[in-house]
Design a protein around this motif. Sequence first.
Motif, PDB file in Angstrom:
ATOM      1  N   TRP A  65       0.791  -1.222   0.000  1.00  0.00           N
ATOM      2  CA  TRP A  65       0.000   0.000   0.000  1.00  0.00           C
ATOM      3  C   TRP A  65       0.831   1.283   0.000  1.00  0.00           C
ATOM      4  CZ3 TRP A  65       1.097  -3.090   4.085  1.00  0.00           C
ATOM      5  CH2 TRP A  65       1.785  -2.509   5.128  1.00  0.00           C
ATOM      6  N   ASP A  66       2.145   1.201  -0.085  1.00  0.00           N
ATOM      7  CA  ASP A  66       3.004   2.366   0.096  1.00  0.00           C
ATOM      8  C   ASP A  66       4.113   2.366  -0.954  1.00  0.00           C
ATOM      9  OD1 ASP A  66       4.072   4.627   1.254  1.00  0.00           O
ATOM     10  OD2 ASP A  66       4.995   3.587   2.932  1.00  0.00           O
ATOM     11  N   ASP A  67       4.748   3.515  -1.145  1.00  0.00           N
ATOM     12  CA  ASP A  67       5.875   3.615  -2.070  1.00  0.00           C
ATOM     13  C   ASP A  67       7.204   3.290  -1.406  1.00  0.00           C
ATOM     14  OD1 ASP A  67       4.318   4.313  -4.217  1.00  0.00           O
ATOM     15  OD2 ASP A  67       4.428   6.459  -3.794  1.00  0.00           O
ATOM     16  N   GLY A  68       7.198   2.915  -0.155  1.00  0.00           N
ATOM     17  CA  GLY A  68       8.420   2.644   0.584  1.00  0.00           C
ATOM     18  C   GLY A  68       9.078   1.333   0.184  1.00  0.00           C
ATOM     19  N   PHE A  69      10.135   0.985   0.909  1.00  0.00           N
ATOM     20  CA  PHE A  69      10.862  -0.250   0.667  1.00  0.00           C
ATOM     21  C   PHE A  69      11.598  -0.642   1.945  1.00  0.00           C
ATOM     22  CE2 PHE A  69      13.928   3.028   0.148  1.00  0.00           C
ATOM     23  CZ  PHE A  69      15.109   2.503   0.638  1.00  0.00           C
ATOM     24  N   ILE A  70      11.964  -1.876   2.037  1.00  0.00           N
ATOM     25  CA  ILE A  70      12.785  -2.390   3.140  1.00  0.00           C
ATOM     26  C   ILE A  70      13.836  -3.314   2.542  1.00  0.00           C
ATOM     27  CG2 ILE A  70      12.818  -3.920   5.161  1.00  0.00           C
ATOM     28  CD1 ILE A  70      11.554  -1.363   5.909  1.00  0.00           C
TER      29      ILE A  70
END
Length: 111
Positions: free
Chosen positions: A59-64
Motif C-alpha cells: 500500500w506504500d511507495d516505501g521499501f525495506i
Amino acid sequence: MKKLILIAAFTLLTASVSSAQDYKWAIGGHFSVESGGVSVKHKFNTQNALEVLLLKPEWDDGFIVNVLYQRHVPVISHGFNFYYGFGGHIGEWDDDFALGAAALIGLRYKI
C-alpha cells in the motif's frame, strides 16, 4: 506419445541430476499480506549463508532491505535443514525511516 515420454524422461533425469548438486546462489520471491519482493541467497558452504531481501509494501511507495546471516543444520533425513539466523533491515515504511534487527528460524526441505 513417444515425444511426450522422451520429454518427461529427459525432464526427470535433468531434475534428478540437478538436485544432486548443491547450490551456491538462489533467487526467490517473498509474498505476504503486507509486502512482496525478491530475495537473493549466497551459500558460503553447506552450513552458512547470507540472504538479502528487497521488500515493497503493498500500500506504500516505501521499501525495506533485509540482510540476514543464516546457519543451516541437517535434521530428520536427507534434504531437511533446520535454520536460524539474524540480521537487520533499513528502509522507508509508511513514510517513516525504518531501521531494526531481525531474527529468523525455520525448517527447509530441498526438492
